[in-house]
Design an enzyme around this catalytic site. Structure first.
Site, PDB file in Angstrom:
ATOM      1  N   THR A 120       0.818  -1.216   0.000  1.00  0.00           N
ATOM      2  CA  THR A 120       0.000   0.000   0.000  1.00  0.00           C
ATOM      3  C   THR A 120       0.850   1.263   0.000  1.00  0.00           C
ATOM      4  O   THR A 120       0.471   2.284  -0.593  1.00  0.00           O
ATOM      5  CB  THR A 120      -0.928   0.006   1.226  1.00  0.00           C
ATOM      6  OG1 THR A 120      -1.759  -1.155   1.186  1.00  0.00           O
ATOM      7  CG2 THR A 120      -1.798   1.245   1.265  1.00  0.00           C
ATOM      8  N   PHE A 404      -3.062  -8.218   3.349  1.00  0.00           N
ATOM      9  CA  PHE A 404      -1.688  -7.993   3.800  1.00  0.00           C
ATOM     10  C   PHE A 404      -1.119  -6.669   3.285  1.00  0.00           C
ATOM     11  O   PHE A 404       0.062  -6.576   2.941  1.00  0.00           O
ATOM     12  CB  PHE A 404      -0.775  -9.155   3.376  1.00  0.00           C
ATOM     13  CG  PHE A 404      -1.476 -10.479   3.321  1.00  0.00           C
ATOM     14  CD1 PHE A 404      -2.130 -10.968   4.446  1.00  0.00           C
ATOM     15  CD2 PHE A 404      -1.515 -11.222   2.158  1.00  0.00           C
ATOM     16  CE1 PHE A 404      -2.807 -12.176   4.403  1.00  0.00           C
ATOM     17  CE2 PHE A 404      -2.189 -12.424   2.104  1.00  0.00           C
ATOM     18  CZ  PHE A 404      -2.837 -12.911   3.229  1.00  0.00           C
ATOM     19  N   CYS A 405      -1.965  -5.646   3.228  1.00  0.00           N
ATOM     20  CA  CYS A 405      -1.562  -4.324   2.717  1.00  0.00           C
ATOM     21  C   CYS A 405      -1.017  -4.420   1.297  1.00  0.00           C
ATOM     22  O   CYS A 405      -0.135  -3.656   0.910  1.00  0.00           O
ATOM     23  CB  CYS A 405      -0.531  -3.666   3.641  1.00  0.00           C
ATOM     24  SG  CYS A 405      -1.172  -3.271   5.270  1.00  0.00           S
ATOM     25  N   ASN A 406      -1.544  -5.357   0.521  1.00  0.00           N
ATOM     26  CA  ASN A 406      -1.140  -5.513  -0.878  1.00  0.00           C
ATOM     27  C   ASN A 406      -2.400  -5.758  -1.699  1.00  0.00           C
ATOM     28  O   ASN A 406      -2.646  -6.857  -2.184  1.00  0.00           O
ATOM     29  CB  ASN A 406      -0.156  -6.674  -1.031  1.00  0.00           C
ATOM     30  CG  ASN A 406       0.542  -6.669  -2.383  1.00  0.00           C
ATOM     31  OD1 ASN A 406      -0.010  -6.198  -3.374  1.00  0.00           O
ATOM     32  ND2 ASN A 406       1.749  -7.198  -2.421  1.00  0.00           N
TER      33      ASN A 406
END
Length: 770
Positions: A120, A404-406
Site C-alpha cells: 500500500t 496484507f496491505c497488498n
C-alpha cells in the site's frame, strides 16, 4: 520427509530452539509480518543500555560512532560499501518510500511507474510524486524487460533531461514471488518496453525519452534472502529492520546509490540537516554529507544501536552466509507446506485449498518462504479467512489473513475487476484489516503463512494437522460448535466474526397461491401452519381439482405480491401491467361466500371462493375455462395429527441446501436452479446433501424437527422463470442419489416457550442440534 531438506545441523537447531523456547506452546507463522527476536538478542541489548551511556548523537560523539558503525554493518550486510551507497535511517520501509516520493526530481516530463502487486505504501507514493503521468505495471509487463538486450529500446542509456521512476517489490509480501533482480539493470539502461496502464495522466502528449531509475521495496525480500548490491544495483532500496531481526521496531533505512542521490532534491530541513539557517532571511545551507541532509531531527539512536545485536544474533545462530542459509531453510519449508496442502482432498476428491503463487515452489530464486491460500469446502465453495483465523487462534497458531496491505496482489489473485473492488470497499463497506472475507461467495482476501529461520518442520505440520482435523475430519456444525464454545478465548476482533460464522438463512420464500411463483421476502411471521400466507390459496379447475404446474406450466408466471392489505396477482408472460387483487383479511363477506371442496395429496380441503373477478382474470391469462381461486378455510393436519398444514403437499416447510443444488452442475445460473425446487427456506452448509442427515435444527430462535426428505416429481424440471421444461433435472438427481428422487427436506416447527409471535428472517444463523 516429503521434499523438506534440513538446513541446520542438530547442534544449530538446538541452539535456535533454546533461543525461542517461549514458542513451546504456540506456533508462529507470520514472519512476513515480522520475524521474532531471540532471547539473548534482547538480553544483550538491555545489558548494553544498562552498561553504556548512550545519549543524543548531537551531544555525544560516542553515540555518533555507534550509529556510523551500524551504517557500515548495513552496507556490509548487503555486500556494498560507502563508496557505492548512502544509508539514510528512516522509521520503516514506508517512510523510506515516502522520502523518495517527496524528493525525486522527475524533470518536466518524467513518469512514475509502479507494480500492481505492491505494498500500500507504494500506492501512497502516487499522492506525492511530481510526475505528470502515473502508470501501473503488471508483473508480466515488468518481466518483459528481462529479455531485452542492453540498448534495445528507444530509451537507451543516453542522458535525457527527464527522469522516470519505477517501483516494485523484490519479493511480493502476498504470494512470496521474487522478481528477477536482473530486470533492474535492464530498466536503468533501456527503460520500459511497456509503460503500463495510465492511472493518472496530467499530460496526454507523448512522454518522450527519459532516464530510468529503480526503487526496490526490499522489506519482504531482505527478511529472508540475501540482497547483493554489488551484483544488482537499484537506485533506492527500502528496508524495515524489524522484519529481519524482530527487534527493534521503529527503524528502517533508505539505501541510496550515488546515481540515485543526484535525483533527490531536499526541500524541507529539520534539526541536524543544515550547516546554518537564518531566521531573518530564507538563507540556509544543507549539510554536505548526503545522509545528514535527509535525516531530519534526532535519530532513534537507541534503536539504531540495538541493530548491532541483530546482526550478531544472525551470525551466531546461523553462521556462515546467514541469509543464504535462511533463504534455503524457509524455501524448503514453504515447498513442503505447498506439497502437503496440494495432497489434501475431501472424500469426493475435491481439493482442500486453492494456492496463490506465480511460479510454484521449485526454484528458490523465484519463490520465497510464503504460502498464500484459501480453504474450500467439499462442494468447492470458499471458506472465509475469518473462520480460518478463528480456528487457527484456538489452536494457538499465529498466521495472517486478509490482503496484507497488498490490495493489488489481492485484486490479481482473487480476479477482482473494478466493479468487484467497488462492491467490496464502497458498497459493502469493507476496510483494510477487517474480517469481511466473502462477497457473494468470492473471497476478498486469503490466508498467509510465512516462515523464518526459527520456524521448525513441526510448526508446518501443526498447521497441516489443524486443517485436517478441522475440515477433512469433521462436519461444519461440529467445527462451529468448537469455535462457539471457546469464543471468549479469541482476540476481540475475531469474537464478533466468529459469531457470524454459522450458515445463515439465505432466502425466505412463500407461495401464496399453490403452484404459482414465489414471493421472496426478507422476513416472515410464523403461524401454526407455517409461514404466513404460504399456500393459502389455490386455483381449481371445472371439476374442483387443484391446478398444478404438471398440467399448466404457465402457473409459474403468475407472480404474487403483497401490497398493503391486498394480495396482487401479476402475469409475467405477456409483458402486461394488468393485475388482479384479493383481500388478505378474511372479512365477513369472504367468510359468507361460497364454500368449495378440493383435494391436496388425496386429502380433502375446504376453501372460500374468491369471486368472479379473479376467476375471469385467471382464465384469461392461462387460457383455460372454468378456473376459480380458493382460499383455505379450515385447519388441515398432516398424517398422524402432529402439525397443522396449509395447502402444502406434505409438511409446513421445505428446506433446500444451495451446496446440494450446486453439486448438480447445471449450466444455468445457480439461483434459477434453486428456484426449481420451490423451497421456503434456502441455506448453504457448503457440504452437498448434508441436510439429509439433520435431525433437529434451530433457525434464529425457532426450533425445527426434520420430517424427512422431499421425494421429487417432474415438476422440478420446469424453469420457474420461463416455464420451459428440461428433463435432465430429475435424471441428474436420480444419478447422484443412486436412483432415489430425493432433494431437500421437510421440516416442521416445534413448540416454543416464547409467547411472542415468532418469525424467520434472512440472516438468521443455522444451528444443527442432532
Amino acid at each position: 520427509m516429503g521434499d523438506y531438506t534440513a538446513e541446520f545441523t542438530p547442534d544449530e537447531q538446538a541452539l535456535i530452539d533454546a533461543e525461542f523456547a517461549r514458542l513451546s506452546d504456540s506456533t508462529y507463522l507470520d514472519h512476513a509480518g515480522t520475524t521474532l527476536y531471540a532471547h539473548n538478542q534482547v538480553s544483550d541489548a538491555a545489558q548494553q543500555l544498562q552498561r553504556d551511556v548512550i545519549c543524543n548523537p548531537h551531544t555525544c560523539r560516542v553515540t555518533g560512532d555507534y550509529v556510523d558503525q551500524v551504517r557500515y554493518k548495513i552496507l556490509e550486510f548487503f555486500n556494498t560499501n560507502a563508496d557505492e551507497y548512502h544509508v539514510v535511517f528512516t522509521a520503516n520501509a514506508s517512510a523510506a518510500l515516502r522520502l523518495v516520493a517527496d524528493h525525486f526530481d522527475f524533470g518536466t516530463n518524467g513518469n512514475f511507474h509502479y507494480c500492481q502487486e505492491n505494498h500500500t505504501s507504494v500506492l501512497g507514493m502516487r499522492q506525492l510524486v511530481s510526475a505528470n503521468r502515473i502508470y501501473m505495471l503488471t508483473k508480466d509487463q515488468i518481466l518483459l524487460n528481462n529479455g531485452t538486450p542492453a540498448g534495445a529500446t528507444a530509451a537507451a542509456a543516453t542522458a535525457h533531461s527527464d527522469n522516470s521512476l519505477v517501483v516494485f517489490s523484490a519479493q511480493c509480501n502476498f504470494s512470496g514471488y521474487k522478481m528477477p533482480l536482473t530486470v533492474i539493470e535492464k530498466i536503468q539502461q533501456d527503460g520500459l518496453r511497456e509503460p503500463g496502464k495510465c492511472i493518472d495522466c496530467k499530460l496526454q502528449s507523448d512522454p518522450g525519452q527519459s532516464n530510468y531509475y529503480v526503487c526496490l521495496d526490499a522489506a519482504s525480500y531482505a527478511a529472508s534472502s540475501p540482497l547483493d548490491l554489488r551484483r544488482h544495483r537499484p537506485d533506492y532500496v527500502c528496508l524495515s529492520f524489524y522484519k529481519i531481526f524482530g527487534y527493534p521496531t521503529g527503524v528502517g533505512a533508505l539505501l541510496v546509490s550515488k546515481r540515485g542521490a543526484e535525483l533527490l532534491k531536499k526541500r524541507f530541513y529539520g534539526g541536524g540537516t543544515v550547516n546554518f539557517a537564518y531566521p531573518h532571511t530564507m538563507e540556509h545551507q544543507l549539510r554536505s554529507t548526503f545522509h545528514e541532509r535527509f535525516e531530519d531531527g534526532t535519530l532513534p539512536f537507541l534503536s539504531i544501536v540495538e541493530l548491532l545485536q541483530g546482526f550478531q544474533t544472525l551470525q551466531r545462530l546461523v553462521p556462515g552466509r546467514s541469509m543464504e542459509r535462511i533463504s534455503r531453510h524457509v524455501h524448503s519449508l514453504a515447498r513442503y507446506c505447498e506439497q502437503q496442502l496440494l495432497q489434501m482432498q475431501y472424500p469426493n476428491g475435491a481439493p482442500l485449498v486453492t494456492l496463490y503463487n506465480h511460479a510454484g515452489y521449485e526454484d528458490r530464486m523465484q519463490q520465497g518462504g510464503i504460502v498464500a491460500f484459501n480453504v474450500r469446502t467439499a462442494a468447492g465453495d470458499y471458506v472465509g479467512f475469518g473462520e480460518i483465523a478463528s480456528v487457527a487462534a484456538l489452536h494457538r497458531i499465529l498466521l495472517r489473513t486478509g490482503c496484507f496491505c497488498n490490495v493489488g496482489a489481492c485484486q490479481h489473485f482473487m480476479n477482482l475487476n473494478g466493479d468487484a473492488m467497488d462492491a467490496i470497499y464502497k458498497l459493502a463497506g469493507r476496510i483494510c484489516g477487517d474480517y469481511y472475507d466473502l462477497l457473494d461467495g468470492r473471497p476478498t482476501g486469503a490466508v498467509r503463512v510465512s516462515f523464518g529461520y526459527m520456524t521448525r518442520l513441526q510448526d508446518v505440520d501443526r498447521l497441516l494437522q489443524m486443517l485436517r482435523d478441522s475440515y477433512l475430519s469433521v462436519k461444519w456444525h461440529q467445527r462451529l460448535d468448537f469455535i462457539e464454545q471457546r469464543v471468549q478465548q479469541l482476540p476481540k476482533l475475531l469474537q464478533q466474526r466468529a459469531q457470524q460464522l454459522r450458515p445463515q438463512l439465505l432466502q425466505l420464500a412463500i407461495y401464496p397461491v399453490k403452484s404459482c411463483a414465489a414471493l421472496k421476502m426478507p422476513a416472515s411471521a410464523l403461524t401454526d401452519q407455517g409461514l404466513q400466507y404460504d399456500r393459502e390459496w389455490m386455483i381449481v379447475d371445472l371439476n374442483g381439482m387443484a391446478l398444478t404446474q404438471k398440467r399448466c406450466t404457465d402457473l409459474c408466471l403468475i407472480q404474487p405480491r403483497i401490497v398493503a392489505d391486498q394480495l396482487q396477482l401479476h402475469f409475467n408472460g405477456d409483458g402486461s401491467t394488468t393485475f388482479v387483487s384479493v383481500p388478505l383479511s378474511l372479512t365477513d363477506q369472504a367468510t359468507n361466500s361460497a364454500r368449495c371442496q378440493s383435494k391436496v395429496c388425496r386429502q380433502s380441503v375446504e376453501g372460500y371462493d374468491c369471486g368472479d373477478e379473479v376467476a375471469n382474470w385467471l382464465c384469461q391469462q392461462l387460457g383455460l375455462d372454468g378456473l376459480r381461486l380458493l382460499r383455505q378455510s379450515a385447519q388441515r393436519r398432516a398424517p398422524g395429527d402432529r402439525q397443522q398444514l396449509s395447502l402444502v403437499n406434505q409438511a409446513q416447510f421445505l428446506l433446500v441446501n444451495r451446496a446440494s443444488v450446486r453439486s448438480l452442475g447445471f449450466e444455468e445460473p445457480l439461483d434459477e436452479t434453486v428456484d426449481r425446487f420451490r423451497s421456503n427456506i434456502v441455506i448453504d452448509t457448503g457440504v452437498p446433501f448434508e441436510e439429509l442427515e439433520f435431525g433437529q435444527l434451530r433457525i434464529g430462535e425457532v426450533l425445527f424437527q426434520v420430517e424427512g426428505p422431499c421425494q421429487r416429481c417432474d415438476m422440478i424440471c420446469i424453469n420457474q422463470r420461463t416455464g420451459q421444461r428440461s428433463p435432465d433435472t430429475l435424471t441428474t438427481i436420480a444419478r447422484i442419489q443412486s436412483g432415489k428422487m430425493r432433494f431437500g427436506i421437510y421440516i416442521s416447527r416445534l413448540p416454543n416457550e416464547n409467547r411472542m409471535q415468532p418469525q424467520l428472517a434472512c440472516g438468521d444463523p443455522i444451528t444443527v442440534l442432532r
